[in-house]
Design a protein around this motif. Structure first.
Motif, PDB file in Angstrom:
ATOM      1  N   TYR A  19     -10.023  14.085  -2.253  1.00 23.81           N
ATOM      2  CA  TYR A  19     -10.530  13.846  -3.617  1.00 23.81           C
ATOM      3  C   TYR A  19     -11.580  12.747  -3.618  1.00 23.81           C
ATOM      4  O   TYR A  19     -12.626  12.873  -4.247  1.00 23.81           O
ATOM      5  CB  TYR A  19      -9.401  13.446  -4.581  1.00 23.81           C
ATOM      6  N   ASN A  36     -17.086  19.402  -4.351  1.00 26.21           N
ATOM      7  CA  ASN A  36     -16.096  20.032  -5.220  1.00 26.21           C
ATOM      8  C   ASN A  36     -15.161  20.930  -4.425  1.00 26.21           C
ATOM      9  O   ASN A  36     -13.951  20.968  -4.661  1.00 26.21           O
ATOM     10  CB  ASN A  36     -16.820  20.825  -6.318  1.00 26.21           C
ATOM     11  N   SER A  39     -12.669  18.797  -2.553  1.00 27.88           N
ATOM     12  CA  SER A  39     -11.592  18.333  -3.419  1.00 27.88           C
ATOM     13  C   SER A  39     -10.635  19.484  -3.728  1.00 27.88           C
ATOM     14  O   SER A  39      -9.418  19.278  -3.819  1.00 27.88           O
ATOM     15  CB  SER A  39     -12.197  17.668  -4.662  1.00 27.88           C
ATOM     16  N   GLY A  40     -11.162  20.698  -3.834  1.00 25.02           N
ATOM     17  CA  GLY A  40     -10.305  21.876  -4.031  1.00 25.02           C
ATOM     18  C   GLY A  40      -9.394  22.138  -2.839  1.00 25.02           C
ATOM     19  O   GLY A  40      -8.227  22.517  -3.010  1.00 25.02           O
ATOM     20  N   MET A  43      -6.584  19.846  -3.023  1.00 28.30           N
ATOM     21  CA  MET A  43      -5.624  20.316  -4.023  1.00 28.30           C
ATOM     22  C   MET A  43      -4.724  21.405  -3.431  1.00 28.30           C
ATOM     23  O   MET A  43      -3.504  21.389  -3.623  1.00 28.30           O
ATOM     24  CB  MET A  43      -6.412  20.867  -5.218  1.00 28.30           C
ATOM     25  N   ALA A  46      -2.061  19.930  -1.205  1.00 31.55           N
ATOM     26  CA  ALA A  46      -0.976  19.293  -1.954  1.00 31.55           C
ATOM     27  C   ALA A  46      -0.011  20.335  -2.512  1.00 31.55           C
ATOM     28  O   ALA A  46       1.212  20.157  -2.466  1.00 31.55           O
ATOM     29  CB  ALA A  46      -1.551  18.432  -3.078  1.00 31.55           C
ATOM     30  N   VAL A  47      -0.566  21.437  -3.026  1.00 30.36           N
ATOM     31  CA  VAL A  47       0.283  22.472  -3.620  1.00 30.36           C
ATOM     32  C   VAL A  47       1.143  23.156  -2.544  1.00 30.36           C
ATOM     33  O   VAL A  47       2.347  23.371  -2.727  1.00 30.36           O
ATOM     34  CB  VAL A  47      -0.573  23.509  -4.389  1.00 30.36           C
ATOM     35  N   VAL A 243       0.558  11.228  -4.576  1.00 35.05           N
ATOM     36  CA  VAL A 243      -0.721  11.934  -4.691  1.00 35.05           C
ATOM     37  C   VAL A 243      -1.136  12.013  -6.160  1.00 35.05           C
ATOM     38  O   VAL A 243      -2.315  11.939  -6.502  1.00 35.05           O
ATOM     39  CB  VAL A 243      -0.675  13.319  -3.991  1.00 35.05           C
ATOM     40  N   ALA A 247      -4.725  10.389  -7.314  1.00 33.45           N
ATOM     41  CA  ALA A 247      -5.705  11.258  -7.965  1.00 33.45           C
ATOM     42  C   ALA A 247      -5.885  10.866  -9.432  1.00 33.45           C
ATOM     43  O   ALA A 247      -6.999  10.816  -9.944  1.00 33.45           O
ATOM     44  CB  ALA A 247      -5.280  12.715  -7.850  1.00 33.45           C
TER      45      ALA A 247
ATOM     46  N   ILE B  41      -9.692  17.505 -10.785  1.00 31.57           N
ATOM     47  CA  ILE B  41      -8.848  16.697  -9.902  1.00 31.57           C
ATOM     48  C   ILE B  41      -7.551  16.277 -10.603  1.00 31.57           C
ATOM     49  O   ILE B  41      -6.481  16.273  -9.984  1.00 31.57           O
ATOM     50  CB  ILE B  41      -9.620  15.464  -9.370  1.00 31.57           C
ATOM     51  N   VAL B  44      -4.087  17.982 -10.402  1.00 28.25           N
ATOM     52  CA  VAL B  44      -3.061  17.694  -9.393  1.00 28.25           C
ATOM     53  C   VAL B  44      -1.691  17.550 -10.067  1.00 28.25           C
ATOM     54  O   VAL B  44      -0.648  17.615  -9.405  1.00 28.25           O
ATOM     55  CB  VAL B  44      -3.422  16.411  -8.601  1.00 28.25           C
ATOM     56  N   VAL B  46      -0.238  19.647 -11.334  1.00 34.73           N
ATOM     57  CA  VAL B  46       0.500  20.869 -10.988  1.00 34.73           C
ATOM     58  C   VAL B  46       1.620  20.565  -9.973  1.00 34.73           C
ATOM     59  O   VAL B  46       2.683  21.192  -9.977  1.00 34.73           O
ATOM     60  CB  VAL B  46      -0.465  21.967 -10.452  1.00 34.73           C
ATOM     61  N   VAL B  47       1.383  19.571  -9.106  1.00 33.50           N
ATOM     62  CA  VAL B  47       2.414  19.160  -8.153  1.00 33.50           C
ATOM     63  C   VAL B  47       3.643  18.657  -8.920  1.00 33.50           C
ATOM     64  O   VAL B  47       4.796  18.926  -8.551  1.00 33.50           O
ATOM     65  CB  VAL B  47       1.872  18.061  -7.200  1.00 33.50           C
ATOM     66  N   PHE B  50       5.792  21.528 -10.169  1.00 32.97           N
ATOM     67  CA  PHE B  50       6.694  22.001  -9.117  1.00 32.97           C
ATOM     68  C   PHE B  50       7.925  21.095  -9.038  1.00 32.97           C
ATOM     69  O   PHE B  50       9.066  21.563  -8.975  1.00 32.97           O
ATOM     70  CB  PHE B  50       5.999  21.983  -7.745  1.00 32.97           C
ATOM     71  N   TYR B  80     -11.668  23.901 -11.296  1.00 31.75           N
ATOM     72  CA  TYR B  80     -12.447  24.092 -10.064  1.00 31.75           C
ATOM     73  C   TYR B  80     -13.421  25.256 -10.191  1.00 31.75           C
ATOM     74  O   TYR B  80     -14.545  25.193  -9.703  1.00 31.75           O
ATOM     75  CB  TYR B  80     -11.527  24.291  -8.853  1.00 31.75           C
ATOM     76  N   THR B  83     -16.491  24.275 -12.423  1.00 31.10           N
ATOM     77  CA  THR B  83     -17.328  23.273 -11.742  1.00 31.10           C
ATOM     78  C   THR B  83     -18.152  23.934 -10.648  1.00 31.10           C
ATOM     79  O   THR B  83     -19.352  23.689 -10.512  1.00 31.10           O
ATOM     80  CB  THR B  83     -16.463  22.160 -11.109  1.00 31.10           C
ATOM     81  N   LEU B  87     -22.239  24.078 -10.316  1.00 36.15           N
ATOM     82  CA  LEU B  87     -22.942  23.508  -9.162  1.00 36.15           C
ATOM     83  C   LEU B  87     -23.665  24.584  -8.372  1.00 36.15           C
ATOM     84  O   LEU B  87     -24.702  24.327  -7.767  1.00 36.15           O
ATOM     85  CB  LEU B  87     -21.957  22.751  -8.269  1.00 36.15           C
TER      86      LEU B  87
END
Lengths: 471, 106
Positions: A19, A36, A39-40, A43, A46-47, A243, A247, B41, B44, B46-47, B50, B80, B83, B87
């Motif tokens: 990140y 980007n 950073s994805g 992510m 982490a998931v 995390v 973040a 970002i 996150v 989402v963690v 879970f 994401y 974005t 870009l």
């Protein structure tokens, strides 16, 4: 630490590094997209790791898995479809919507953990303080961002909304949050402080966003974005996951800096924006800039077409009106027509043109305007003296020469020196003032003529007449 | 103060400082994509969805876990995607060497 816990910690660390480097790369146009994506990737790591951890712990029930994946699946489908289909003009409200749900998720985690733990007896301060901050900040960004989404998309009036007693109600909401805080920390086993803190923060978010004018919304969205970051960081404290803390804090800090920069580009202070009431149409200024310009010359699409067809250098100055009328396709078509006829066409892009800083570049890139035709402020200003025709489309304050003088609402704002070009055509729906509520003397200057129409319709007419003169 | 809280607090404060440092002057062109990227970002969270799903054991908690999963999935996936779309539009000029001449302005 077991083997799995060690690798989980390391994976979360790598994810956090992704990140930070990702944000760093997003500062330059060359590396932004890769930033980007990096950073994805962080992510995704982490998931995957939390999933492995859950499987290893084996604590989660089958219903738990089903509920989790149902929510994720519906959310992913909804999010991706929305993000793919959204027209570029509507990006600001979509970002705000994504921000709202992020805050909502953080608040939900706080609510879950508070009720889960409160079934026991006492809670430590180390738990109750972060959980309270998580719920309150998450609640504020949830309702605040939803109102911002509504204002940007037109479902809620973009004008500052205020009513008698709104300040009082706001004060009550703040008081209620404080009462809930004391209650929650002092007697953490009760449900009522939770309900109170949630309702009060939702009301506060609503009241905070309502009185702010539509054109200030980007700064508000950015600020709420930073808030969500903090809410997520506190959710990290609550579930003891680093995390989330890293973040969330990263977004909280970076978002704050971004907010300050956006406000600076718009020549406004954040405190000023949050005070609200700006740009409601009522004239607040006095002295300079309040008298309506007289002797304004009106022109026709036919005449504009003639001017353009015989020009050598044309500068297009796009503004909020172009974005609002969704006329970017017409602009690109006109520019292509002129370029093909050997006329030199460029775009002068003010940093805050469009609906958000940088939004105009995105809109024009979307309709295939060549990157080298988009001139930023300084470069554009060095070109106006050699410009035959400046075509101002739905822009007002960013072209106002009054900004060079002191004593009015836009004093000191960097502007495009449109008035230095040989001829200026302004496409605008009426003589109404721009967002700042200041009259624009550019409109009554000798070289300026006005075309009163919707940007899209006016451009279509100009394209038709230009074609005729080019043949 | 427990060791765990101290560690988390230290991480929090240092991450804030990193956030301030990493975000120096952003060109206006990139401010909207940057905001959108930062927005992704904080997906996150989402963690966290879970993590709470693992603790859920009755309908009330399942409902909250579902909500958290839904909200955070919209945030992270949409964030994401949009974005990247924005870009992606800036990438075209690279195949044209023509814009190298624009470095010369003041």
């Amino acid at each position: 630490m077991t083997w799995l816990q060690t690798s989980a910690s390391l994976i979360y660390l790598i994810s956090a590094v992704c990140y930070v480097i990702g944000v760093h790369m997003m500062r330059s146009p060359k590396t932004a997209r890769r930033g980007n994506i990096l950073s994805g990737i962080g992510m995704a790591l982490a998931v995957i790791m939390i999933m492995v951890e859950l499987i290893d712990q084996g604590k989660i029930t089958l219903t738990g898995w089903i509920v989790l994946f149902a929510g994720l699946l519906i959310g992913i489908v909804y999010g991706v479809v929305k993000a793919r289909k959204v027209p570029m003009t509507d990006v600001p409200q979509l970002v705000s919507l994504f921000n709202a749900v992020g805050g909502g998720a953080a608040a939900t985690i706080g609510i879950f953990d508070y009720t889960h733990e409160a079934l026991g007896t006492s809670l430590s301060l180390a738990f109750s303080i972060p959980v309270l901050l998580d719920i309150v900040i998450g609640g504020i960004t949830f309702s605040g961002s939803l109102i911002a989404t509504g204002k940007l998309s037109g479902h809620v009036s973009g004008k500052p909304i205020s009513f008698p007693g709104d300040k009082l109600l706001n004060g009550i909401a703040v008081l209620a949050i404080i009462v809930a805080a004391v209650w929650m920390i002092g007697f953490p086993s009760a449900y009522w402080p939770l309900v109170l803190s949630l309702v009060a923060s939702l009301v506060f978010g609503l009241l905070m966003t309502m009185p702010i004018g539509g054109a200030d919304m980007p700064v508000v969205v950015s600020l709420l974005n930073a808030f969500t970051g903090l809410a997520v960081a506190f959710a990290g404290f609550v579930i003891d996951n680093q995390v989330l803390i890293i973040a969330g804090a990263l977004v909280g800090a970076a978002g704050t800096i971004l907010t300050l920069q956006m406000a600076e580009a718009m020549n406004r202070s954040v405190a000023n924006i949050l005070a609200g009431g700006f740009g409601g149409g009522e004239s607040t200024g006095s002295g300079a800039g309040t008298e309506v310009p007289t002797n304004v010359k009106e022109t026709s699409a036919d005449d504009v077409g003639l001017q353009l067809a015989y020009a050598h250098n044309v500068m297009i100055v796009p503004g909020y009106g172009l974005a609002a009328a969704q006329a970017q396709h017409e602009v690109a078509e006109l520019a292509k027509l002129l370029t093909d006829a050997g006329i030199n066409v460029n775009y002068a892009i003010h940093p805050v043109a469009g609906r958000m800083p940088g939004h105009m570049n995105v809109l024009l890139a979307d309709v295939n305007v060549p990157y080298d035709q988009m001139k930023q402020l300084d470069e554009a200003n060095s070109m106006f003296e050699n410009t035959d025709v400046s075509l101002v489309i739905g822009a007002n304050d960013v072209t106002n020469p009054l900004a060079r003088e002191s004593g009015n609402a836009i004093s000191g704002m960097p502007i495009l020196d449109v008035d230095k070009s040989k001829s200026v055509v302004v496409i605008k729906r009426s003589m109404s003032t721009g967002y700042a509520g200041v009259q624009n003397p550019l409109f009554s200057e000798d070289q300026t003529s006005m075309l009163f129409d919707d940007a899209k319709k006016a451009l279509q007419d100009i394209i038709a007449s230009t074609k005729q003169y080019l043949d | 103060m427990s060791q765990e809280l101290y560690t988390n607090l230290a991480i929090f404060v240092l991450s804030l400082l990193v956030g301030f440092e990493v975000m120096s002057k952003i060109p206006a062109t990139l401010q909207t994509p940057m905001m959108s990227g930062a927005n992704a970002i904080h997906g996150v969270v989402v963690v966290g969805a879970f993590a709470i799903a693992a603790e859920a054991n009755n309908w009330y908690f399942y409902l909250l876990a579902f909500l958290a999963a839904f909200f955070s999935a919209v945030n992270v996936s949409g964030g994401y995607t949009v974005t990247d779309r924005m870009l992606g539009m800036f990438n075209r000029p690279k195949d044209k060497p023509a814009d190298s001449k624009k470095e010369g302005d003041q």
